[in-house]
Enzyme design. Structure first.
Site, PDB file in Angstrom:
ATOM      1  N   GLY A  37      47.922  31.071  29.151  1.00 30.68           N
ATOM      2  CA  GLY A  37      46.759  30.564  29.872  1.00 30.68           C
ATOM      3  C   GLY A  37      45.455  31.172  29.404  1.00 30.68           C
ATOM      4  N   GLY A  87      43.172  33.585  29.529  1.00 29.51           N
ATOM      5  CA  GLY A  87      43.097  34.941  30.038  1.00 29.51           C
ATOM      6  C   GLY A  87      41.710  35.536  30.037  1.00 29.51           C
ATOM      7  CE  LYS A 140      38.221  33.971  22.494  1.00 29.93           C
ATOM      8  NZ  LYS A 140      38.656  33.526  21.153  1.00 29.93           N
ATOM      9  N   GLY A 160      40.215  40.564  30.105  1.00 34.26           N
ATOM     10  CA  GLY A 160      39.380  39.374  30.254  1.00 34.26           C
ATOM     11  C   GLY A 160      38.103  39.406  29.441  1.00 34.26           C
ATOM     12  NE  ARG A 192      36.591  29.003  23.927  1.00 32.29           N
ATOM     13  CZ  ARG A 192      37.771  29.404  23.504  1.00 32.29           C
ATOM     14  NH1 ARG A 192      37.920  29.778  22.239  1.00 32.29           N
ATOM     15  NH2 ARG A 192      38.813  29.441  24.320  1.00 32.29           N
ATOM     16  CG  ASP A 227      49.248  30.176  22.540  1.00 35.62           C
ATOM     17  OD1 ASP A 227      50.249  30.372  21.832  1.00 35.62           O
ATOM     18  OD2 ASP A 227      48.309  30.996  22.610  1.00 35.62           O
ATOM     19  CG  ASN A 228      46.352  29.976  19.194  1.00 37.50           C
ATOM     20  OD1 ASN A 228      45.862  30.064  20.319  1.00 37.50           O
ATOM     21  ND2 ASN A 228      46.765  31.021  18.516  1.00 37.50           N
TER      22      ASN A 228
END
Length: 627
Positions: free
Chosen positions: A139, A141, A163, A176, A227, A337-338
């Site tokens: 997820g 993060g 981000k 984080g 972004r 996940d990328n």
């Protein structure tokens, strides 16, 4: 119902069509159509919770959690991409406003706690396979989406995200935060890839968090990258749902992707009229406009609408990886996940452009098995797409029965299972052939343009493309410099063997021929032989007097500047240690205009140095995943 924030006015519009941040239309289609974290079902529930309570835990039955960014003390805006401002629809100089600076530092959201109206930020829930092994829930993060913007002129919708904005339920053991080092890299490369026309997520701004000290291999300054992308959904989103057996949410998410990420079910490709081939027009440009309820093709591989969605995702990714290979971009961490459901370059960690052409190169110093090397990118992306096929397996295997009420409610019956599995396996295998064909067609098209050719010739791939790459690898030549330097060679200067041997030196490094087994005589002979074959093909396409037009066309696709690792490393050192600021804008200016011969940075010497021969000690640099 989705919120839509806009006062309808265009008072903020400038003569070029940009609007103020306040007037930029904003929506929350994602959070309005998909299920939230059951612990914080509403923005108010999340907003009223202490911020420290919104940290790591398992989240099930949801695709996101409402979570606000952590506030940033004394933020400093280090840079903005003018191209990003334009594409989002913001007016020039909007970055100078207090509202803009607060927003991209995480200090402003468009939700009113008193009225409970507006758009509340969220972090996505997903999982993924990392280095080939299941990693469980991952997820966002440290990424938090603020809202979806709509460009008033183009109507393009983007999900705006920060981000490094603080901990979320998906932070696991992390803080984080994002460090300045990796944030500079992502800020520059996102916009550089877009300028090269490579499908990618984008970067709007870079903000320093001077009071944030982040522990990685050392204590580093923190930063935030604002972004944006048309979607941040990734293969890992489906991975997690499949791992949890959440059939209902897989189906719901697939519908959302087709209807809200893509342009509806009818925008997806129809069944191919013939077997996939890189030279087939039906493969390259399949027909579309198939009604959602229609099933096409013959048993055992009939295609329903979910198969068409799967194929579109596969095709998009095939095209993107073809662009990576054509421009020698290496992502470095191609986990599921990328890997984007829209085929976008996504989540930049230890990425790099190749310097010397070395197919086994990986920029990730933790990738000891070279899983994510340049050479392996096409096969790894397909591996990831097979995982997506497994998540879609029940839907695509159901064929014409996919909308049967019993199937939807109860799942696959014992009697139907063998047929369903056979169909899914047949389809995934067939889509694999389509993936290879689309990749090869796009890669060949791009390389033809990079070599300055117009017509198609079946011998080009082996005699020109492959031989050029083999020569670059054997002689340790710089990949992107090779094409730019090839662009301005005149046919008349290649008429004799002596001329071609002399011209070969144009491709060497400053220190001459490199490599333990290479010598200058043999190197010149090999390059000269290739130049003669190239000369013949150029004359076929352009004639003896077409150099001027060909050079113009080649320089449109062969960049003079790319953000190489050594350039980014110097940029980081100068910003972090030297406290320089101007150089960020200078490098961004070059990244946004990679095909120029020169730029208006005010430092011509620096421009040429950044575009020149890579210092020997800085070639093929590697870095870590820590960011």
């Amino acid at each position: 119902m989705a919120a839509h924030l806009s006062n309808g006015a265009v008072n903020g519009s400038s003569s070029n069509g940009g609007v103020s941040l306040q007037d930029l239309p904003k929506t929350n289609v994602f959070t309005s159509n998909l299920p939230p974290d059951p612990q914080y079902k509403t923005p108010s529930a999340s907003h009223n919770a202490p911020r420290e309570d919104l940290g790591p835990r398992m989240v099930k039955g949801a695709l996101y959690t409402f979570v606000r960014p952590e506030e940033t003390s004394d933020p400093e805006l280090l840079g903005v991409s003018p191209a990003a401002m334009r594409d989002i629809g913001l007016r020039p100089s909007e970055e100078d406003t207090a509202e803009f600076k607060a927003l991209i530092a995480g200090n402003k959201i468009y939700w009113d706690p008193s009225s409970e109206k507006g758009i509340y930020p969220w972090a996505q829930c997903y999982g993924g396979y990392q280095f080939g092994s299941w990693a469980g829930q991952l997820g966002d993060g440290r990424a938090i989406s603020l809202f979806e913007s709509i460009n008033p002129a183009t109507k393009t919708r983007y999900e705006i995200q920060l981000k490094g904005a603080g901990r979320t339920p998906y932070s696991r053991f992390a803080d984080g935060k994002a460090v300045l080092r990796s944030s500079i890299r992502e800020f520059i490369v996102s916009e550089a890839l877009n300028a090269l026309h490579i499908p990618t997520t984008r970067a709007l701004s870079l903000t320093l968090a001077p009071k944030s000290r982040v522990r990685r291999e050392r204590i580093e300054p923190g930063a935030i990258v604002a972004r944006f992308a048309q979607s941040w959904l990734r293969i890992g989103t489906f991975d997690l749902l499949r791992a949890r057996g959440d059939r209902k949410l897989i189906r719901q998410l697939a519908h959302y992707v087709a209807e809200n990420v893509y342009q509806g079910w009818t925008s997806l490709p129809a069944v191919l009229a013939e077997p996939a081939s890189s030279t087939s027009s039906s493969t390259i440009n399949p027909t579309r406009d198939v009604p959602p309820e229609r099933t096409e093709g013959k048993a055992p591989g009939e295609e329903n609408r979910f198969t068409r969605l799967y194929r579109e995702i596969v095709r998009r990714n095939a095209i993107t990886v073809a662009w990576w290979q054509a421009y020698a971009f290496t992502n470095g961490v191609l986990n599921t996940d990328n890997t984007s459901l829209l085929g976008l370059s996504l989540d930049f960690g230890p990425f790099a452009f190749l310097d010397n052409f070395d197919p086994s190169y990986t920029p990730n110093h933790d990738d000891h098995a070279l899983r994510y090397s340049y050479r392996n990118q096409p096969s790894i992306i397909w591996w990831n797409l097979v995982r997506l096929g497994e998540s879609f397996g029940e839907l695509i295997g159901a064929g014409a029965n996919v909308d049967d009420e019993t199937f939807i409610k109860e799942g696959v019956s014992k009697n139907f299972a063998p047929e369903l599995v056979k169909r899914a396996e047949t389809i995934i295998e067939r889509v694999g052939e389509e993936y290879k064909a689309v990749f090869l067609a796009e890669y060949t098209r791009l390389m033809r343009k990079r070599f300055g050719l117009v017509s198609e010739n079946s011998k080009d791939f082996d005699e020109l493309f492959s031989e050029a790459l083999d020569t670059m690898e054997a002689l340790q030549l710089d990949f992107n410099h090779f094409f730019r330097r090839l662009s301005d060679i005149k046919v008349a200067d290649l008429g004799t063997e002596e001329q071609r041997r002399s011209m070969a030196g144009k491709f060497f490094h400053k220190e001459g021929v490199t490599g333990l087994e290479n010598n200058e005589k043999d190197a010149r002979t090999r390059i000269a032989a290739w130049l003669e074959r190239w000369r013949v093909r150029v004359v076929e396409d352009w004639g003896d007097d077409g150099d001027e037009k060909r050079e113009v066309e080649m320089k449109k696709v062969n960049p003079k500047f790319i953000p190489r690792s050594w350039v980014l490393d110097e940029l980081i050192q100068r910003v972090e240690n030297g406290k320089e600021r101007k150089v960020i804008g200078q490098v961004m200016e070059m990244a946004l205009n990679p095909f120029n011969d020169e730029w208006e940075t005010g430092d011509r010497e620096q421009e040429e140095r950044f575009c020149g021969d890579v210092p020997r000690q800085n070639r093929q640099m590697m870095c870590s995943c820590s960011s």
